[in-house]
Design a protein around this motif. Structure first.
Motif, PDB file in Angstrom:
ATOM      1  N   ARG A   1     -28.107 -11.906 -38.237  1.00  0.00           N
ATOM      2  CA  ARG A   1     -27.334 -11.939 -36.925  1.00  0.00           C
ATOM      3  C   ARG A   1     -26.092 -11.185 -37.223  1.00  0.00           C
ATOM      4  N   SER A   2     -25.870 -11.258 -39.109  1.00  0.00           N
ATOM      5  CA  SER A   2     -24.973  -9.993 -39.841  1.00  0.00           C
ATOM      6  C   SER A   2     -25.012  -8.588 -39.826  1.00  0.00           C
ATOM      7  N   GLN A   3     -26.344  -8.445 -39.373  1.00  0.00           N
ATOM      8  CA  GLN A   3     -27.198  -6.886 -38.854  1.00  0.00           C
ATOM      9  C   GLN A   3     -26.725  -6.438 -37.277  1.00  0.00           C
ATOM     10  N   CYS A   4     -27.015  -7.761 -36.786  1.00  0.00           N
ATOM     11  CA  CYS A   4     -26.255  -7.456 -35.220  1.00  0.00           C
ATOM     12  C   CYS A   4     -25.118  -7.387 -34.841  1.00  0.00           C
ATOM     13  N   GLU A   5     -24.603  -8.569 -36.149  1.00  0.00           N
ATOM     14  CA  GLU A   5     -22.519  -8.267 -35.945  1.00  0.00           C
ATOM     15  C   GLU A   5     -22.632  -6.236 -36.117  1.00  0.00           C
ATOM     16  N   ARG A   6     -23.499  -5.611 -36.952  1.00  0.00           N
ATOM     17  CA  ARG A   6     -23.348  -4.557 -37.759  1.00  0.00           C
ATOM     18  C   ARG A   6     -23.686  -3.812 -35.985  1.00  0.00           C
ATOM     19  N   ALA A   7     -24.748  -3.746 -36.060  1.00  0.00           N
ATOM     20  CA  ALA A   7     -24.980  -2.875 -35.108  1.00  0.00           C
ATOM     21  C   ALA A   7     -23.686  -3.347 -33.648  1.00  0.00           C
ATOM     22  N   HIS A   8     -23.600  -4.525 -33.220  1.00  0.00           N
ATOM     23  CA  HIS A   8     -22.537  -4.333 -32.018  1.00  0.00           C
ATOM     24  C   HIS A   8     -21.746  -3.021 -32.409  1.00  0.00           C
ATOM     25  N   THR A   9     -21.076  -3.281 -33.365  1.00  0.00           N
ATOM     26  CA  THR A   9     -19.922  -2.984 -33.843  1.00  0.00           C
ATOM     27  C   THR A   9     -19.524  -1.687 -33.690  1.00  0.00           C
ATOM     28  N   ASP A  10     -20.928  -0.958 -34.239  1.00  0.00           N
ATOM     29  CA  ASP A  10     -21.169   0.413 -34.063  1.00  0.00           C
ATOM     30  C   ASP A  10     -21.375   0.971 -33.015  1.00  0.00           C
ATOM     31  N   GLY A  11     -21.344   0.453 -31.906  1.00  0.00           N
ATOM     32  CA  GLY A  11     -22.016   0.382 -30.513  1.00  0.00           C
ATOM     33  C   GLY A  11     -23.093   0.614 -30.459  1.00  0.00           C
ATOM     34  N   LEU A  12     -24.116   0.674 -30.515  1.00  0.00           N
ATOM     35  CA  LEU A  12     -25.676   0.398 -30.081  1.00  0.00           C
ATOM     36  C   LEU A  12     -26.510  -0.799 -29.729  1.00  0.00           C
TER      37      LEU A  12
ATOM     38  N   ARG B   1     -25.924 -15.854 -30.697  1.00  0.00           N
ATOM     39  CA  ARG B   1     -27.201 -16.093 -30.857  1.00  0.00           C
ATOM     40  C   ARG B   1     -28.486 -15.043 -30.398  1.00  0.00           C
ATOM     41  N   ALA B   2     -27.196 -14.214 -30.016  1.00  0.00           N
ATOM     42  CA  ALA B   2     -28.348 -12.575 -29.021  1.00  0.00           C
ATOM     43  C   ALA B   2     -28.076 -11.424 -29.221  1.00  0.00           C
ATOM     44  N   PHE B   3     -28.298 -10.810 -29.139  1.00  0.00           N
ATOM     45  CA  PHE B   3     -28.540  -9.216 -29.170  1.00  0.00           C
ATOM     46  C   PHE B   3     -29.272  -8.175 -28.882  1.00  0.00           C
ATOM     47  N   THR B   4     -28.184  -7.494 -27.521  1.00  0.00           N
ATOM     48  CA  THR B   4     -29.076  -7.077 -26.695  1.00  0.00           C
ATOM     49  C   THR B   4     -29.176  -5.263 -27.435  1.00  0.00           C
ATOM     50  N   PHE B   5     -30.058  -4.387 -26.628  1.00  0.00           N
ATOM     51  CA  PHE B   5     -29.945  -3.080 -26.812  1.00  0.00           C
ATOM     52  C   PHE B   5     -30.986  -1.954 -25.674  1.00  0.00           C
ATOM     53  N   HIS B   6     -30.891  -0.831 -26.025  1.00  0.00           N
ATOM     54  CA  HIS B   6     -31.577  -0.384 -25.312  1.00  0.00           C
ATOM     55  C   HIS B   6     -33.089   0.193 -26.702  1.00  0.00           C
ATOM     56  N   PRO B   7     -34.062   1.438 -25.892  1.00  0.00           N
ATOM     57  CA  PRO B   7     -34.906   1.245 -26.701  1.00  0.00           C
ATOM     58  C   PRO B   7     -34.743   2.079 -27.383  1.00  0.00           C
TER      59      PRO B   7
ATOM     60  N   TYR C   1     -24.884  -2.301 -23.187  1.00  0.00           N
ATOM     61  CA  TYR C   1     -26.102  -2.682 -23.707  1.00  0.00           C
ATOM     62  C   TYR C   1     -26.270  -0.662 -23.586  1.00  0.00           C
ATOM     63  N   ILE C   2     -25.707   0.099 -23.237  1.00  0.00           N
ATOM     64  CA  ILE C   2     -27.066   1.632 -23.009  1.00  0.00           C
ATOM     65  C   ILE C   2     -25.976   1.995 -23.607  1.00  0.00           C
ATOM     66  N   PRO C   3     -26.737   2.990 -24.652  1.00  0.00           N
ATOM     67  CA  PRO C   3     -25.607   4.078 -25.674  1.00  0.00           C
ATOM     68  C   PRO C   3     -25.111   5.104 -24.557  1.00  0.00           C
ATOM     69  N   PRO C   4     -24.144   6.203 -25.406  1.00  0.00           N
ATOM     70  CA  PRO C   4     -23.444   6.777 -24.618  1.00  0.00           C
ATOM     71  C   PRO C   4     -23.604   7.977 -24.420  1.00  0.00           C
TER      72      PRO C   4
END
Length: 842
Positions: free
Chosen positions: A488-499, A507-513, A601-604
């Protein structure tokens, strides 16, 4: 330190009973405060209990609280630094720990590295965090996890005896004369009749300018022209030489040597002291610059005294830090007389032409461009390996060495050109790659992990120090992904980094491959383990990490890249603990749901990223639909946007192009029929009055939602007295209306295909029973985006419209003495300040 003894609380046991009793008494007086360092003062009466934040974790702990105790008086004074941006910090913290403490060996190497780099000299100047960070940055270093890292090799160049003072680095490139040469030109010594010898000529720019202007010139320099002879000449220039010599005796020897070569005149110049130089590192009787060069800064009088006592001749000042020393008195007298009469030779001034100046940065860029293919290939290999490639690994090392002499020099050049930040990032990424690869070997058991580490021997040794360390790190990484709090903490970090986007209350973290390799190592390993049975995760459109249940969901959509609202076709849930797969497909039996707010969910760099953001922002601006969780079902969403008279066209929400049923909602309180069949004449003769243009319905909807609904929210019910008016209805009404201006015909067209009312928009007349319509008009003027507002009297209906421009024009009807009624535009202030407005009825 300063007569005071500092100890960590772990070292208090080493003190004698008297000291321990004093500390215990101080703790009692201070009501048992939390502390970790004690400061014992020499008077025996006072001591301080200090609290340093993260003493063991931080390389330079910050002081957050201090309690100074007066043991005789039994009192204490408290000072807090918790709210201070610039707190005191602690250096050499290992000295506070007792001998044999296990952390002394961890902390002491950092202190030694700082001392070797000269960063702890004058430590009293960097006792606070901001000053210390400034010194590190200025010197080209940073500290990470008790390790000193060089981030700028030029700024961090050592200047101790091992490396020596780098005198040649003071030589600079110029396109014009140096200051002493300019002084010679101003005083007519460069007319071509005298030869000039440049003692310590550096790169030779002055010589090239002299020779370009046909002035006989020669020069010598210990670094750039060591083999050129030292020859006598009428004029000898010793320009900014003595100030870069760190040995005072050698300075005097150089002065005498240059004076011996001068037949007529010696020109001496040196750097004068400046306030900008006070923070440089002391060395000998001068300072060391950030580039590893020595500088002895003089005052004007100090330089005069040096020349006078060394050469036994009084020098003549001709500028700041510039003196003429004449061999003969006759030369001095002639110069003083010439300067007194201010004579100049115009020919000399015209003849001196500067050479084009090319900066170091320009030369470096030109060199890089000339050899870009070779240098780019080496740089990309450096970044791919995350470390310096060995000569044997460089594909075209022959070309590299022909340019630089060695691979090491080529890599040094690339680090200066591109900076160290990409290298550090690549090194970190490569270390993570190795950890993850080894962790996957441990998880799958396909190959013994130790064998895998042997295959990557050089990489593991470079990154971890040994194969065993690499395996331990990989094992720790693998075990970490089984801990939900870490995931969860690493998901929050990735969320903060815009990933990606964290949702469902974390409870969930969604990202583009496409961002998988940018995620923290724990998440990359988590995904790798979960997809061991499934295969390549890049085939999915989105990946969801379930932070609590050790599951992963791979989602596939219809036209994910090209649609702002892609529909889900397939959802594959992987349980990596049990290595099971559940597949959910959408189609005939289950309606494929929309993916809402795809921009989360998509990168820049994703295709249509900016367009998606604009689309999602406009969707949210529609208002009252909840997009939490999976968002609304398809039918509710489609009904919702239809109700708002918009539709999806590409990545845009555009006005609807359909004709709604008259009984569909138009705002929260009415239907379209309410605005179409409300007129007195229409109700009496029942003429078909429905609009034919979709834009007319859109305008009526806007009129209802932006004006009528807010009015009803505030005042309650109202009576619509006249709304939409078609061409046929207008013909049946007497001359009380003006279809070409009143906007009741909205966007309807005449027989020629033109707008009946060029103002477009939509209009309605309404009355609120038992309300003063002046108050209603005032409220509308303040709170709504109207186009025209016609006020006819406190007890008569109001005419209000919206339009493409929403001009906010307020109109009343004024009766002239002859009985004729004319519209009169009034200001907002006049309307708001009115208690009544005398008009005639419509």
């Amino acid at each position: 330190m300063g007569g005071r003894l500092y100890l960590h609380r772990d070292a208090v046991i080493l003190l004698n009973d008297d000291y321990r009793d004093r500390i215990a008494e101080a703790v009692r007086i201070s009501a048992g405060i939390d502390w970790n360092v004690v400061k014992l003062e020499p008077d025996g009466q006072h001591l301080s209990l200090l609290t340093y934040q993260c003493f063991f974790e931080s390389p330079f702990p910050e002081l957050i609280r201090s309690h100074r105790v007066n043991l005789n008086a039994g009192t204490t004074s408290h000072r807090s630094y918790e709210d201070h941006e610039n707190r005191p910090i602690l250096h050499r913290k290992e000295l506070l720990l007792p001998p044999g403490h296990p952390d002394r060996e961890t902390f002491s190497p950092l202190t030694k590295e700082l001392e070797r780099a000269g960063l702890l000299k004058n430590a009293h100047q960097v006792g606070y965090r901001l000053q210390w960070e400034h010194r590190l940055d200025e010197a080209g270093y940073r500290v990470t996890e008790h390790k000193l890292e060089c981030i700028d090799t030029q700024r961090a160049q050592k200047v101790n005896g091992e490396y020596g003072v780098l005198r040649h680095r003071t030589a600079i490139n110029r396109g014009d004369f140096s200051a002493p040469m300019q002084a010679l030109a101003r005083h007519d010594f460069l007319d071509g009749s005298r030869a000039v010898f440049d003692y310590g000529c550096g790169r030779g720019d002055d010589l090239r300018i002299l020779q370009t202007n046909d002035i006989p010139a020669g020069g010598w320099d210990p670094h750039y022209r060591p083999n050129s002879p030292k020859t006598s000449a009428p004029i000898v220039n010793l320009g900014f030489v003595i100030n870069v010599i760190e040995n005072p005796q050698e300075r005097e020897d150089v002065l005498r040597d240059a004076f011996e070569l001068a037949d007529e005149l010696l020109v001496v110049s040196a750097m004068l002291i400046s306030q900008l130089e006070v923070n440089r590192r002391p060395y000998s009787d001068g300072v060391i610059s950030r580039r590893g060069t020595f500088q002895r800064y003089y005052s004007q009088e100090e330089l005069r005294q040096l020349l006078s006592t060394t050469l036994h001749i009084d020098p003549v000042a001709v500028g700041p830090g510039i003196f003429f020393v004449f061999k003969e008195h006759s030369g001095l007298h002639a110069f003083l007389e010439r300067r007194l009469t201010k004579r100049r030779t115009l020919i000399t001034r015209r003849a001196l032409h500067p050479i084009p100046r090319v900066s170091r940065e320009e030369r470096t860029r030109a060199f890089y461009e000339a050899h870009r293919d070779t240098l780019d290939a080496l740089w990309q290999q450096y970044l791919a390996l995350g470390r310096r490639p060995r000569p044997a690994e460089v594909q075209d090392n022959e070309s590299v060495e022909s340019l630089f002499g060695s691979t090491r020099r080529a890599l040094n050049f690339l680090e200066r050109y591109h900076g160290m930040e990409p290298v550090l990032a690549a090194t970190h990424a490569r270390t993570d790659d190795l950890r993850i690869a080894l962790a996957m070997e441990l998880f799958t058991g396909r190959t013994a992990a130790r064998e895998a580490a042997s295959r990557w021997l050089y990489g593991t040794k470079t990154s971890f120090g040994s194969k065993d360390n690499a395996l331990k790190s990989a094992q720790a990484l693998l075990f970490s992904i089984g801990q939900p709090e870490i995931i969860r903490s690493q998901c929050e970090r990735a969320h903060t980094d815009g990933l990606g986007y964290i949702h469902d209350d974390g409870r969930a973290f969604t990202f583009h491959p496409s961002v998988l390799n940018q995620l923290p190592a724990e998440l990359r390993t988590y995904v790798g383990c979960a997809t061991y049975l499934y295969g390549d995760p890049a085939s999915a459109d989105l990946i969801k990490v379930h932070t609590q249940s050790a599951k992963l969901t791979m989602m596939h959509f219809d036209d994910f890249d090209g649609s702002p609202l892609p529909r889900m076709l397939e959802r594959i849930k992987l349980n990596f603990r049990h290595q099971t797969i559940d597949v959910f497909r959408y189609g005939e039996d289950h309606v494929p749901p929309y993916l809402y707010l795809k921009s989360r969910y998509i990168p820049p760099d994703f295709r249509y990223h900016d367009e998606q953001i604009d689309f999602d922002e406009k969707l949210l601006q529609l208002g009252d639909l909840d997009f939490g969780g999976y968002g609304p079902p398809n039918h509710l969403f489609e009904s919702y946007i239809r109700r708002h008279r918009v539709e999806v066209s590409g990545f845009h929400l555009v006005p609807s192009t359909d004709i709604p049923h008259l009984d569909e909602e138009c705002g929260r309180y009415h239907t379209f029929r309410s605005f179409i069949e409300c007129g007195e004449t229409q109700q009496r003769i029942a003429i078909p009055n429905a609009p034919k243009q979709p834009d007319s319905y859109n305008a009526l909807h806007r009129l209802a939602t932006q004006i009528i609904d807010p009015v009803m929210d505030y005042f309650g019910g109202l009576d619509l007295t006249f709304g939409f008016c078609s061409h046929h209805l207008a013909r049946a009404i007497s001359n009380r209306i003006d279809p070409k201006r009143d906007q009741h015909s909205s966007y309807e067209l005449n027989s020629r295909g033109n707008l009946i009312c060029p103002r477009a928009g939509a209009a309605v007349d309404f009355l609120i029973p038992y309300e003063d319509m002046l108050e209603v008009a005032q409220w509308i003027a303040i709170n709504t985006p109207f186009d025209r507002l016609y006020f006819y009297g406190s007890s008569y209906p109001i005419h209000v419209s919206i339009g493409p421009r929403d001009d906010r024009q307020i109109v009343t009807l004024q009766t002239l003495p002859n009985g004729k009624r004319i519209p009169r535009v009034i200001s907002l202030d006049k309307l708001l300040n009115a208690t009544s407005i005398h008009t005639t009825s419509k």
